[in-house]
Design a protein around this motif. Structure first.
Motif, mmCIF file in Angstrom:
data_model
loop_
_atom_site.group_PDB
_atom_site.id
_atom_site.type_symbol
_atom_site.label_atom_id
_atom_site.label_comp_id
_atom_site.label_asym_id
_atom_site.label_seq_id
_atom_site.Cartn_x
_atom_site.Cartn_y
_atom_site.Cartn_z
ATOM 1 N N ARG A 14 43.940 52.080 31.269
ATOM 2 C CA ARG A 14 43.442 50.774 31.678
ATOM 3 C C ARG A 14 43.592 50.587 33.187
ATOM 4 O O ARG A 14 42.731 50.037 33.853
ATOM 5 C CB ARG A 14 44.214 49.683 30.929
ATOM 6 C CG ARG A 14 43.698 48.303 31.175
ATOM 7 C CD ARG A 14 44.585 47.291 30.436
ATOM 8 N NE ARG A 14 44.341 46.004 30.993
ATOM 9 C CZ ARG A 14 44.946 45.515 32.075
ATOM 10 N NH1 ARG A 14 45.875 46.211 32.684
ATOM 11 N NH2 ARG A 14 44.630 44.339 32.537
ATOM 12 N N GLY A 15 44.687 51.076 33.720
ATOM 13 C CA GLY A 15 44.975 50.906 35.131
ATOM 14 C C GLY A 15 44.069 51.691 36.059
ATOM 15 O O GLY A 15 44.042 51.434 37.266
ATOM 16 N N LEU A 89 30.088 38.174 40.926
ATOM 17 C CA LEU A 89 31.235 38.365 41.820
ATOM 18 C C LEU A 89 31.568 37.122 42.655
ATOM 19 O O LEU A 89 32.746 36.773 42.777
ATOM 20 C CB LEU A 89 31.006 39.582 42.712
ATOM 21 C CG LEU A 89 32.243 40.311 43.216
ATOM 22 C CD1 LEU A 89 33.167 40.730 42.094
ATOM 23 C CD2 LEU A 89 31.828 41.517 44.037
ATOM 24 N N PRO A 90 30.573 36.404 43.209
ATOM 25 C CA PRO A 90 30.921 35.212 44.000
ATOM 26 C C PRO A 90 31.637 34.121 43.197
ATOM 27 O O PRO A 90 32.335 33.287 43.770
ATOM 28 C CB PRO A 90 29.566 34.709 44.506
ATOM 29 C CG PRO A 90 28.664 35.896 44.459
ATOM 30 C CD PRO A 90 29.144 36.710 43.286
ATOM 31 N N GLN A 91 31.490 34.124 41.878
ATOM 32 C CA GLN A 91 32.142 33.127 41.029
ATOM 33 C C GLN A 91 33.534 33.557 40.580
ATOM 34 O O GLN A 91 34.295 32.752 40.047
ATOM 35 C CB GLN A 91 31.292 32.863 39.777
ATOM 36 C CG GLN A 91 29.917 32.329 40.075
ATOM 37 C CD GLN A 91 29.077 32.278 38.812
ATOM 38 O OE1 GLN A 91 29.516 31.753 37.801
ATOM 39 N NE2 GLN A 91 27.878 32.832 38.873
ATOM 40 N N MET A 92 33.851 34.820 40.788
ATOM 41 C CA MET A 92 35.132 35.358 40.337
ATOM 42 C C MET A 92 36.181 35.200 41.434
ATOM 43 O O MET A 92 35.842 35.041 42.602
ATOM 44 C CB MET A 92 34.958 36.824 39.928
ATOM 45 C CG MET A 92 33.958 37.017 38.795
ATOM 46 S SD MET A 92 33.624 38.750 38.415
ATOM 47 C CE MET A 92 34.951 39.068 37.254
ATOM 48 N N GLN A 93 37.447 35.263 41.035
ATOM 49 C CA GLN A 93 38.561 35.103 41.964
ATOM 50 C C GLN A 93 39.163 36.468 42.301
ATOM 51 O O GLN A 93 39.458 37.250 41.400
ATOM 52 C CB GLN A 93 39.657 34.228 41.342
ATOM 53 C CG GLN A 93 39.196 32.839 40.969
ATOM 54 C CD GLN A 93 38.794 32.034 42.176
ATOM 55 O OE1 GLN A 93 39.492 32.009 43.170
ATOM 56 N NE2 GLN A 93 37.643 31.374 42.098
ATOM 57 N N ARG A 94 39.351 36.713 43.592
ATOM 58 C CA ARG A 94 40.026 37.948 44.000
ATOM 59 C C ARG A 94 41.461 37.913 43.476
ATOM 60 O O ARG A 94 42.104 36.866 43.477
ATOM 61 C CB ARG A 94 40.015 38.069 45.516
ATOM 62 C CG ARG A 94 40.450 39.435 45.973
ATOM 63 C CD ARG A 94 40.340 39.536 47.480
ATOM 64 N NE ARG A 94 40.946 40.770 47.884
ATOM 65 C CZ ARG A 94 40.310 41.757 48.464
ATOM 66 N NH1 ARG A 94 39.054 41.632 48.767
ATOM 67 N NH2 ARG A 94 40.944 42.870 48.775
ATOM 68 N N THR A 95 41.967 39.071 43.033
ATOM 69 C CA THR A 95 43.300 39.109 42.445
ATOM 70 C C THR A 95 43.994 40.431 42.747
ATOM 71 O O THR A 95 43.337 41.460 42.915
ATOM 72 C CB THR A 95 43.245 38.889 40.920
ATOM 73 O OG1 THR A 95 44.578 38.825 40.404
ATOM 74 C CG2 THR A 95 42.501 40.004 40.202
ATOM 75 N N ASP A 96 45.305 40.371 42.796
ATOM 76 C CA ASP A 96 46.133 41.570 42.864
ATOM 77 C C ASP A 96 46.770 41.832 41.503
ATOM 78 O O ASP A 96 47.489 42.807 41.320
ATOM 79 C CB ASP A 96 47.235 41.406 43.910
ATOM 80 C CG ASP A 96 46.671 41.363 45.315
ATOM 81 O OD1 ASP A 96 45.665 42.039 45.578
ATOM 82 O OD2 ASP A 96 47.228 40.638 46.160
ATOM 83 N N SER A 97 46.515 40.962 40.558
ATOM 84 C CA SER A 97 47.099 41.051 39.225
ATOM 85 C C SER A 97 46.276 41.996 38.351
ATOM 86 O O SER A 97 45.076 42.129 38.522
ATOM 87 C CB SER A 97 47.126 39.659 38.589
ATOM 88 O OG SER A 97 47.485 39.744 37.235
ATOM 89 N N SER A 98 46.942 42.609 37.400
ATOM 90 C CA SER A 98 46.246 43.426 36.405
ATOM 91 C C SER A 98 46.701 43.041 35.002
ATOM 92 O O SER A 98 46.603 43.838 34.084
ATOM 93 C CB SER A 98 46.494 44.912 36.667
ATOM 94 O OG SER A 98 47.882 45.204 36.543
ATOM 95 N N GLU A 99 47.179 41.810 34.874
ATOM 96 C CA GLU A 99 47.708 41.371 33.584
ATOM 97 C C GLU A 99 46.599 41.220 32.547
ATOM 98 O O GLU A 99 45.423 41.089 32.886
ATOM 99 C CB GLU A 99 48.462 40.046 33.751
ATOM 100 C CG GLU A 99 47.563 38.883 34.144
ATOM 101 C CD GLU A 99 48.342 37.609 34.457
ATOM 102 O OE1 GLU A 99 49.570 37.664 34.554
ATOM 103 O OE2 GLU A 99 47.702 36.572 34.609
#
Length: 160
Positions: A14-15, A89-99
């Motif tokens: 998954r990662g 993509l413009p509606q999505m939030q940038r994240t560092d999470s992979s939960e």
């Protein structure tokens, strides 16, 4: 295989979407999409990559890989999912999470581009009814599961 090995294999596969090396790719859109669906006792993760790779990983162990190489329909669905994700993509939030989603009522959609990883949350109800801004993408990802099920069913049928 024990549960801890299953978990580590699942997390590793998954990662991949979060660690993909996108250098050398010219496309500025989404290179990979990962849909995580909390099923209550396990999470199903569906991967679609711009090259047609399509995989399904289960946190309880097991999954399906290689369908995009064997099935035109699966390859086309994976590619289409990356195209749809690019428009979202413009509606999505940038994240560092992979939960993964903590509740069975939620679906997380991750999109990986050269600019990073983005996430959106959709409700299972919206996915099932085809409503909401992420329904088309979630339904494409679900279609990958359906195509794997159909392939497995066809392979399980006795040959005459």
């Amino acid at each position: 295989m024990g549960t801890s090995n299953q978990g580590s294999a699942y997390e590793g596969l998954r990662g991949l979407v979060f660690r993909m090396d996108l250098q050398g790719t010219e496309d500025t859109g989404v290179q990979a999409v990962l849909m995580d669906w909390n099923l209550g006792k396990a999470v199903a993760s569906v991967l679609a990559v711009i090259d047609g790779t399509a995989s399904v990983y289960l946190s309880s162990g097991g999954g399906f890989i290689g369908g995009g190489q064997r099935s035109d329909a699966m390859r086309e669905t994976a590619i289409r999912a990356t195209q749809v994700a690019t428009t979202l993509l413009p509606q999505m939030q940038r994240t560092d999470s992979s939960e993964t989603p903590p509740h069975p009522e939620e679906v997380y959609l991750y999109a990986r581009s050269k600019d990073g990883v983005y996430r959106a949350t959709a409700s299972v109800a919206d996915v099932r009814t085809g409503s909401g801004p992420y329904a088309e993408l979630a339904n494409l990802m679900q279609h990958i599961i359906t195509l794997y099920r159909q392939t497995a069913s066809a392979e399980d049928k006795p040959k005459s």
